[in-house]
Scaffold this motif. Structure first.
Motif, PDB file in Angstrom:
ATOM      1  N   LEU A   1     130.784 -20.955 -88.287  1.00 57.44           N
ATOM      2  CA  LEU A   1     129.455 -20.480 -87.926  1.00 57.44           C
ATOM      3  C   LEU A   1     128.699 -19.994 -89.156  1.00 57.44           C
ATOM      4  CD1 LEU A   1     127.404 -19.898 -85.705  1.00 57.44           C
ATOM      5  CD2 LEU A   1     128.500 -17.673 -85.362  1.00 57.44           C
ATOM      6  N   LEU A   2     129.409 -19.340 -90.061  1.00 53.62           N
ATOM      7  CA  LEU A   2     128.776 -18.880 -91.308  1.00 53.62           C
ATOM      8  C   LEU A   2     128.266 -20.064 -92.129  1.00 53.62           C
ATOM      9  CD1 LEU A   2     131.165 -15.996 -92.448  1.00 53.62           C
ATOM     10  CD2 LEU A   2     128.783 -15.771 -91.725  1.00 53.62           C
ATOM     11  N   GLN A   3     129.071 -21.101 -92.189  1.00 55.69           N
ATOM     12  CA  GLN A   3     128.670 -22.298 -92.918  1.00 55.69           C
ATOM     13  C   GLN A   3     127.449 -22.948 -92.266  1.00 55.69           C
ATOM     14  OE1 GLN A   3     129.590 -23.422 -95.803  1.00 55.69           O
ATOM     15  NE2 GLN A   3     128.320 -25.285 -95.672  1.00 55.69           N
ATOM     16  N   LEU A   4     127.445 -22.952 -90.946  1.00 53.75           N
ATOM     17  CA  LEU A   4     126.320 -23.519 -90.219  1.00 53.75           C
ATOM     18  C   LEU A   4     125.038 -22.739 -90.509  1.00 53.75           C
ATOM     19  CD1 LEU A   4     125.225 -25.480 -88.076  1.00 53.75           C
ATOM     20  CD2 LEU A   4     125.946 -23.821 -86.337  1.00 53.75           C
ATOM     21  N   LYS A   5     125.132 -21.422 -90.539  1.00 53.92           N
ATOM     22  CA  LYS A   5     123.958 -20.591 -90.824  1.00 53.92           C
ATOM     23  C   LYS A   5     123.451 -20.823 -92.231  1.00 53.92           C
ATOM     24  CE  LYS A   5     123.994 -16.754 -87.623  1.00 53.92           C
ATOM     25  NZ  LYS A   5     123.720 -15.332 -87.469  1.00 53.92           N
ATOM     26  N   ARG A   6     124.362 -21.005 -93.175  1.00 53.75           N
ATOM     27  CA  ARG A   6     123.942 -21.275 -94.559  1.00 53.75           C
ATOM     28  C   ARG A   6     123.188 -22.596 -94.650  1.00 53.75           C
ATOM     29  NH1 ARG A   6     128.874 -18.468 -96.117  1.00 53.75           N
ATOM     30  NH2 ARG A   6     130.104 -20.384 -95.846  1.00 53.75           N
ATOM     31  N   GLU A   7     123.685 -23.595 -93.932  1.00 53.22           N
ATOM     32  CA  GLU A   7     123.006 -24.897 -93.935  1.00 53.22           C
ATOM     33  C   GLU A   7     121.618 -24.794 -93.309  1.00 53.22           C
ATOM     34  OE1 GLU A   7     125.550 -27.584 -91.893  1.00 53.22           O
ATOM     35  OE2 GLU A   7     127.148 -27.537 -93.426  1.00 53.22           O
ATOM     36  N   ILE A   8     121.535 -24.082 -92.195  1.00 57.99           N
ATOM     37  CA  ILE A   8     120.244 -23.913 -91.520  1.00 57.99           C
ATOM     38  C   ILE A   8     119.280 -23.141 -92.410  1.00 57.99           C
ATOM     39  CG2 ILE A   8     119.082 -22.775 -89.570  1.00 57.99           C
ATOM     40  CD1 ILE A   8     121.604 -23.447 -87.911  1.00 57.99           C
ATOM     41  N   ARG A   9     119.777 -22.098 -93.056  1.00 56.98           N
ATOM     42  CA  ARG A   9     118.940 -21.286 -93.943  1.00 56.98           C
ATOM     43  C   ARG A   9     118.337 -22.138 -95.046  1.00 56.98           C
ATOM     44  NH1 ARG A   9     122.599 -17.368 -95.919  1.00 56.98           N
ATOM     45  NH2 ARG A   9     122.511 -16.504 -93.804  1.00 56.98           N
TER      46      ARG A   9
ATOM     47  N   GLN B   1     111.339 -12.240 -88.837  1.00 60.94           N
ATOM     48  CA  GLN B   1     111.240 -13.420 -87.984  1.00 60.94           C
ATOM     49  C   GLN B   1     112.020 -14.596 -88.579  1.00 60.94           C
ATOM     50  OE1 GLN B   1     110.345 -13.649 -85.048  1.00 60.94           O
ATOM     51  NE2 GLN B   1     110.149 -15.855 -84.700  1.00 60.94           N
ATOM     52  N   TYR B   2     112.093 -14.670 -89.884  1.00 60.07           N
ATOM     53  CA  TYR B   2     112.843 -15.743 -90.551  1.00 60.07           C
ATOM     54  C   TYR B   2     114.307 -15.716 -90.102  1.00 60.07           C
ATOM     55  CZ  TYR B   2     115.199 -18.284 -94.310  1.00 60.07           C
ATOM     56  OH  TYR B   2     115.995 -19.151 -95.020  1.00 60.07           O
ATOM     57  N   PHE B   3     114.887 -14.520 -90.042  1.00 65.20           N
ATOM     58  CA  PHE B   3     116.296 -14.404 -89.638  1.00 65.20           C
ATOM     59  C   PHE B   3     116.459 -14.633 -88.131  1.00 65.20           C
ATOM     60  CE2 PHE B   3     116.062 -11.943 -93.603  1.00 65.20           C
ATOM     61  CZ  PHE B   3     117.053 -12.583 -94.325  1.00 65.20           C
ATOM     62  N   ASN B   4     115.424 -14.303 -87.355  1.00 71.66           N
ATOM     63  CA  ASN B   4     115.474 -14.613 -85.919  1.00 71.66           C
ATOM     64  C   ASN B   4     115.526 -16.124 -85.702  1.00 71.66           C
ATOM     65  OD1 ASN B   4     115.329 -11.896 -85.227  1.00 71.66           O
ATOM     66  ND2 ASN B   4     113.109 -11.918 -84.980  1.00 71.66           N
ATOM     67  N   ILE B   5     114.729 -16.857 -86.484  1.00 72.85           N
ATOM     68  CA  ILE B   5     114.714 -18.325 -86.380  1.00 72.85           C
ATOM     69  C   ILE B   5     116.071 -18.892 -86.785  1.00 72.85           C
ATOM     70  CG2 ILE B   5     113.675 -20.439 -87.325  1.00 72.85           C
ATOM     71  CD1 ILE B   5     111.073 -18.763 -87.708  1.00 72.85           C
ATOM     72  N   GLU B   6     116.616 -18.350 -87.841  1.00 73.25           N
ATOM     73  CA  GLU B   6     117.938 -18.801 -88.322  1.00 73.25           C
ATOM     74  C   GLU B   6     118.999 -18.599 -87.249  1.00 73.25           C
ATOM     75  OE1 GLU B   6     121.108 -16.790 -91.204  1.00 73.25           O
ATOM     76  OE2 GLU B   6     119.259 -17.303 -92.250  1.00 73.25           O
ATOM     77  N   ALA B   7     118.999 -17.419 -86.624  1.00 68.91           N
ATOM     78  CA  ALA B   7     119.997 -17.120 -85.582  1.00 68.91           C
ATOM     79  C   ALA B   7     119.804 -18.017 -84.358  1.00 68.91           C
ATOM     80  CB  ALA B   7     119.894 -15.652 -85.186  1.00 68.91           C
ATOM     81  N   SER B   8     118.537 -18.257 -83.979  1.00 67.70           N
ATOM     82  CA  SER B   8     118.253 -19.101 -82.819  1.00 67.70           C
ATOM     83  C   SER B   8     118.688 -20.549 -83.061  1.00 67.70           C
ATOM     84  CB  SER B   8     116.757 -19.057 -82.510  1.00 67.70           C
ATOM     85  OG  SER B   8     116.423 -19.932 -81.480  1.00 67.70           O
ATOM     86  N   ALA B   9     118.422 -21.068 -84.266  1.00 70.65           N
ATOM     87  CA  ALA B   9     118.814 -22.448 -84.603  1.00 70.65           C
ATOM     88  C   ALA B   9     120.333 -22.579 -84.641  1.00 70.65           C
ATOM     89  CB  ALA B   9     118.202 -22.847 -85.942  1.00 70.65           C
ATOM     90  N   ALA B  10     121.007 -21.565 -85.168  1.00 72.01           N
ATOM     91  CA  ALA B  10     122.474 -21.601 -85.232  1.00 72.01           C
ATOM     92  C   ALA B  10     123.077 -21.566 -83.832  1.00 72.01           C
ATOM     93  CB  ALA B  10     122.983 -20.424 -86.059  1.00 72.01           C
ATOM     94  N   LYS B  11     122.476 -20.803 -82.933  1.00 71.83           N
ATOM     95  CA  LYS B  11     122.990 -20.734 -81.566  1.00 71.83           C
ATOM     96  C   LYS B  11     122.840 -22.081 -80.862  1.00 71.83           C
ATOM     97  CE  LYS B  11     122.726 -17.963 -77.365  1.00 71.83           C
ATOM     98  NZ  LYS B  11     122.065 -16.815 -76.679  1.00 71.83           N
ATOM     99  N   ALA B  12     121.687 -22.746 -81.088  1.00 74.16           N
ATOM    100  CA  ALA B  12     121.476 -24.071 -80.483  1.00 74.16           C
ATOM    101  C   ALA B  12     122.495 -25.070 -81.008  1.00 74.16           C
ATOM    102  CB  ALA B  12     120.054 -24.554 -80.790  1.00 74.16           C
ATOM    103  N   ALA B  13     122.797 -24.993 -82.309  1.00 80.09           N
ATOM    104  CA  ALA B  13     123.792 -25.898 -82.898  1.00 80.09           C
ATOM    105  C   ALA B  13     125.172 -25.670 -82.300  1.00 80.09           C
ATOM    106  CB  ALA B  13     123.828 -25.700 -84.408  1.00 80.09           C
ATOM    107  N   SER B  14     125.500 -24.415 -82.044  1.00 76.25           N
ATOM    108  CA  SER B  14     126.802 -24.100 -81.453  1.00 76.25           C
ATOM    109  C   SER B  14     126.918 -24.659 -80.030  1.00 76.25           C
ATOM    110  CB  SER B  14     127.020 -22.582 -81.414  1.00 76.25           C
ATOM    111  OG  SER B  14     127.023 -22.048 -82.712  1.00 76.25           O
ATOM    112  N   LEU B  15     125.833 -24.566 -79.265  1.00 71.64           N
ATOM    113  CA  LEU B  15     125.835 -25.111 -77.901  1.00 71.64           C
ATOM    114  C   LEU B  15     126.024 -26.624 -77.909  1.00 71.64           C
ATOM    115  CD1 LEU B  15     122.879 -23.065 -76.339  1.00 71.64           C
ATOM    116  CD2 LEU B  15     125.318 -22.782 -75.844  1.00 71.64           C
ATOM    117  N   VAL B  16     125.352 -27.295 -78.847  1.00 72.14           N
ATOM    118  CA  VAL B  16     125.461 -28.757 -78.949  1.00 72.14           C
ATOM    119  C   VAL B  16     126.876 -29.168 -79.352  1.00 72.14           C
ATOM    120  CG1 VAL B  16     124.700 -30.774 -80.265  1.00 72.14           C
ATOM    121  CG2 VAL B  16     123.028 -29.122 -79.426  1.00 72.14           C
TER     122      VAL B  16
END
Length: 269
Positions: A5-13, A132-147
């Motif tokens: 998940l940390l790696q995913l967040k770094r990629e999204i960031r 808001q930037y970090f909110n977007i990052e967290a939201s995108a990471a959550k969507a990736a986890s669901l997929v």
């Protein structure tokens, strides 16, 4: 939090990282059009999808002025407030039509342009963008986890990406619908009426309050002034007992004297 998940967040960031313009970087001096386009390109070029994309062009600026998104320049020069409006337009034009952007910005351009409030509003919005930037990052990471749970990347990378794109698109469409509803709720703005009201306020402030006039002294007409004493004198005269006639006062002694003489003559006889 696991390493995946940390790696995913770094990629999204890294993917959603945007260039931005710090309030302090906006020039306080007026710029010509070439300087404006150069300034915007220097600070926002990292947001371009390809090298051929343009952040801002002369044609765009002219169209924005024509559609009343920004006020016309002052002797071909653009102020700090112009730059702030162009930054707003840069972000909004990717999700909204020109008509909606005009409805959002026109009250600001009419009532706040060339005022300190414009800078203060931009500074406040810039401060809100950080969390808001970090909110977007967290939201995108959550969507990736669901997929990933439904379409693991190892099994089918194509389906994984398509499903992820769909979720992000659904998220964007939902937020766009929310934006449209908020725009529709904005009150109708009449620039002519607003300018007339502002001019009336300025005129009222410039006027000094009229000094209160002292009440004029009541002038008594000369005739009345002269008549009053005469009337009083007449009244007093009428009120006093009438003087004895002068004839009586003069004749009484004479009558008495004549009577005495007559009596004396009779005695002598």
């Amino acid at each position: 939090m696991d390493e995946q998940l940390l790696q995913l967040k770094r990629e999204i960031r890294e993917m959603i990282r945007l260039d931005f313009i710090v309030p302090e970087d906006i020039p306080a001096i007026e710029l010509y059009m070439d300087q404006v386009t150069r300034f915007m390109d220097q600070h926002l070029s990292g947001n371009k999808r390809s090298e051929d994309d343009k952040v801002l062009t002369k044609t765009m600026i002219n169209n924005y002025a024509k559609n009343r998104l920004i006020p016309p320049p002052n002797k071909k020069r653009y102020s700090k407030e112009h730059i702030i409006l162009l930054i707003y337009i840069y972000y909004l034009k990717n999700v909204l039509p020109i008509g909606d952007i005009q409805k959002i910005l026109e009250p600001m351009t009419v009532t706040l342009f060339n005022e300190k409030d414009m800078t203060q509003i931009y500074e406040s919005i810039y401060e809100l963008e950080k969390p808001q930037y970090f909110n977007i990052e967290a939201s995108a990471a959550k969507a990736a986890s669901l997929v990933e749970k439904k379409f693991p990347k190892e099994e089918n990378e194509y389906l994984n990406k398509v499903a992820y794109i769909y979720l992000l698109g659904y998220d964007m469409f939902s937020k766009k619908r929310l934006i449209e509803k908020l725009i529709d709720e904005l009150p109708e703005f009449d620039p002519k009426a607003q300018k007339a009201a502002e001019a009336e306020k300025k005129q009222a402030k410039g006027k000094k309050p009229a000094a209160k006039k002292k009440p004029a002294a009541r002038k008594t007409p000369a005739r009345k002034t002269a008549a009053k004493p005469a009337a009083k004198t007449a009244a007093k005269t009428a009120a006093k007992p009438a003087a004895k006639p002068a004839v009586k006062a003069a004749t009484q002694p004479k009558t008495k004297t004549a009577a005495k003489k007559k009596a004396a003559g009779t005695d002598k006889q």
